[in-house]
Design a protein around this motif. Structure first.
Motif, PDB file in Angstrom:
ATOM      1  N   PHE A  55      12.371  -7.278  -1.583  1.00 40.14           N
ATOM      2  CA  PHE A  55      10.910  -7.098  -1.581  1.00 40.14           C
ATOM      3  C   PHE A  55      10.534  -5.713  -2.094  1.00 40.14           C
ATOM      4  CE2 PHE A  55       7.005  -5.665   0.434  1.00 40.14           C
ATOM      5  CZ  PHE A  55       6.143  -6.724   0.203  1.00 40.14           C
ATOM      6  N   ASN A  56      11.248  -4.686  -1.629  1.00 41.43           N
ATOM      7  CA  ASN A  56      10.958  -3.319  -2.069  1.00 41.43           C
ATOM      8  C   ASN A  56      11.117  -3.174  -3.576  1.00 41.43           C
ATOM      9  OD1 ASN A  56      10.514  -2.676   0.589  1.00 41.43           O
ATOM     10  ND2 ASN A  56      12.480  -1.638   0.884  1.00 41.43           N
ATOM     11  N   VAL A  57      12.108  -3.850  -4.137  1.00 39.55           N
ATOM     12  CA  VAL A  57      12.340  -3.791  -5.577  1.00 39.55           C
ATOM     13  C   VAL A  57      11.188  -4.445  -6.337  1.00 39.55           C
ATOM     14  CG1 VAL A  57      13.771  -4.707  -7.436  1.00 39.55           C
ATOM     15  CG2 VAL A  57      14.844  -3.649  -5.450  1.00 39.55           C
ATOM     16  N   GLN A  86      11.555   0.479   9.254  1.00 37.30           N
ATOM     17  CA  GLN A  86      12.051   0.544  10.630  1.00 37.30           C
ATOM     18  C   GLN A  86      11.112  -0.191  11.582  1.00 37.30           C
ATOM     19  OE1 GLN A  86      15.018   2.233  11.428  1.00 37.30           O
ATOM     20  NE2 GLN A  86      15.234   2.510   9.215  1.00 37.30           N
ATOM     21  N   PHE A  87       9.858  -0.350  11.165  1.00 36.36           N
ATOM     22  CA  PHE A  87       8.846  -0.931  12.051  1.00 36.36           C
ATOM     23  C   PHE A  87       8.324  -2.276  11.551  1.00 36.36           C
ATOM     24  CE2 PHE A  87       8.585   3.713  11.973  1.00 36.36           C
ATOM     25  CZ  PHE A  87       8.871   4.010  13.297  1.00 36.36           C
ATOM     26  N   HIS A 101       9.679   6.680   2.160  1.00 40.03           N
ATOM     27  CA  HIS A 101       8.611   6.113   2.978  1.00 40.03           C
ATOM     28  C   HIS A 101       8.887   4.644   3.314  1.00 40.03           C
ATOM     29  CE1 HIS A 101       6.370   9.745   1.919  1.00 40.03           C
ATOM     30  NE2 HIS A 101       5.491   9.406   2.839  1.00 40.03           N
ATOM     31  N   LEU A 102       9.414   3.896   2.323  1.00 38.65           N
ATOM     32  CA  LEU A 102       9.699   2.486   2.583  1.00 38.65           C
ATOM     33  C   LEU A 102      10.820   2.324   3.604  1.00 38.65           C
ATOM     34  CD1 LEU A 102       9.418   0.994  -1.023  1.00 38.65           C
ATOM     35  CD2 LEU A 102       7.852   0.625   0.886  1.00 38.65           C
ATOM     36  N   ILE A 143       0.837  -1.203   0.000  1.00 40.29           N
ATOM     37  CA  ILE A 143       0.000   0.000   0.000  1.00 40.29           C
ATOM     38  C   ILE A 143       0.873   1.256   0.000  1.00 40.29           C
ATOM     39  CG2 ILE A 143      -1.627   1.352   1.381  1.00 40.29           C
ATOM     40  CD1 ILE A 143      -2.853  -1.313   2.301  1.00 40.29           C
ATOM     41  N   VAL A 144       1.912   1.258   0.854  1.00 43.37           N
ATOM     42  CA  VAL A 144       2.813   2.419   0.927  1.00 43.37           C
ATOM     43  C   VAL A 144       3.478   2.668  -0.423  1.00 43.37           C
ATOM     44  CG1 VAL A 144       4.953   3.294   1.949  1.00 43.37           C
ATOM     45  CG2 VAL A 144       3.231   2.198   3.396  1.00 43.37           C
TER      46      VAL A 144
END
Length: 266
Positions: A45-47, A33-34, A27-28, A12-13
């Motif tokens: 995963f972010n990629v 961090q959490f 933002h990612l 979603i982010v």
């Protein structure tokens, strides 16, 4: 935190922030961090979820980006010209990213840099919107190769996390005379080869083999990112036809201050 819930949140982010001028990477980094992914898996995963956002651009603008056959030669020529300008615009990022990408990732991927970049980028957005608009370029088709390449060089500032690739390209295009709609559209188009190349390089470099569970977690994030990004693109194009980017500038500044305060106080 449950891995699938983490994937849902991060998807979603990514979907919300990738094409808004507020920095998806920033933002990612903050959200990670959490969220309890390991560093190596989180990077991969972010990629992958960025690839989901890229696909949403292709689907949303498919009539502008995908040739429709031999019956429409003029339309197909416009599509090929747009792709050539897009490829020209991505060359600076490919070159500079290849030379400095690893150095930037090692030295600058932290919350302090993200916060400062958010604030500076917000101030620049407000400056752009407070000056008299040039609006010399009213269609993406009117962009010259020179302008496309110059926007591509400005896009390289987005290698600093928190700057925002979208913000850099939109600001660059508007400084060079593009209207808000043209700036946003070219930012979307430029994202396709830029993010595809960066994502492919990161995936090859990671060399990770996924378990069935990890594959399903990644697939969840990819699908969520795609769906949310598609909705955001549609909403943003409608928004900027009537309004300006000032709210995004204020948002960046406030978020940057909050992030600085939080991480310096804990």
């Amino acid at each position: 935190m449950n891995d699938f819930l983490s994937a849902l949140i991060l998807g979603i982010v990514e979907g919300i922030t990738e094409f808004l001028p507020i920095s998806s990477t920033g933002h990612l980094i903050i959200v990670n961090q959490f969220v309890g992914f390991s560093e190596q898996f989180a990077n991969m995963f972010n990629v992958v979820i960025q690839l989901g956002a890229i696909l949403s651009v292709v689907v949303y603008f498919r009539k502008r980006l995908i040739p429709s056959g031999r019956n429409k030669p003029l339309e197909n020529q416009r599509i090929f010209d747009l792709w050539k300008k897009t490829i020209a615009g991505v060359i600076p990022a490919l070159a500079i990213g290849f030379l400095l990408g690893d150095y930037i990732e090692e030295r600058l991927f932290n919350t302090t840099v993200v916060a400062l970049a958010l604030i500076v980028g917000g101030l620049i957005l407000l400056y752009i919107e407070n000056r008299k608009p040039l609006n010399r370029i009213t269609s993406v088709e009117y962009l010259t190769y020179k302008t496309a390449i110059l926007i591509g060089f400005i896009q390289c500032l987005a290698m600093i996390p928190g700057t925002s690739r979208s913000a850099a390209t939109i600001i660059g295009a508007m400084l060079l005379g593009a209207s808000r709609i043209v700036a946003a559209e070219f930012s979307f188009f430029l994202a396709i080869p830029t993010m595809a190349a960066a994502s492919g390089y990161t995936l090859l470099k990671s060399g990770m083999l996924l378990s069935t569970h990890e594959f399903l977690v990644v697939a969840c994030g990819f699908i969520v990112s795609f769906a949310v990004a598609w909705l955001v693109i549609a909403g943003l194009m409608n928004y900027i036809s009537k309004r300006n980017f000032k709210p995004f500038g204020y948002y960046r500044i406030v978020l940057g201050i909050i992030v600085l305060a939080y991480f310096f106080l804990i």
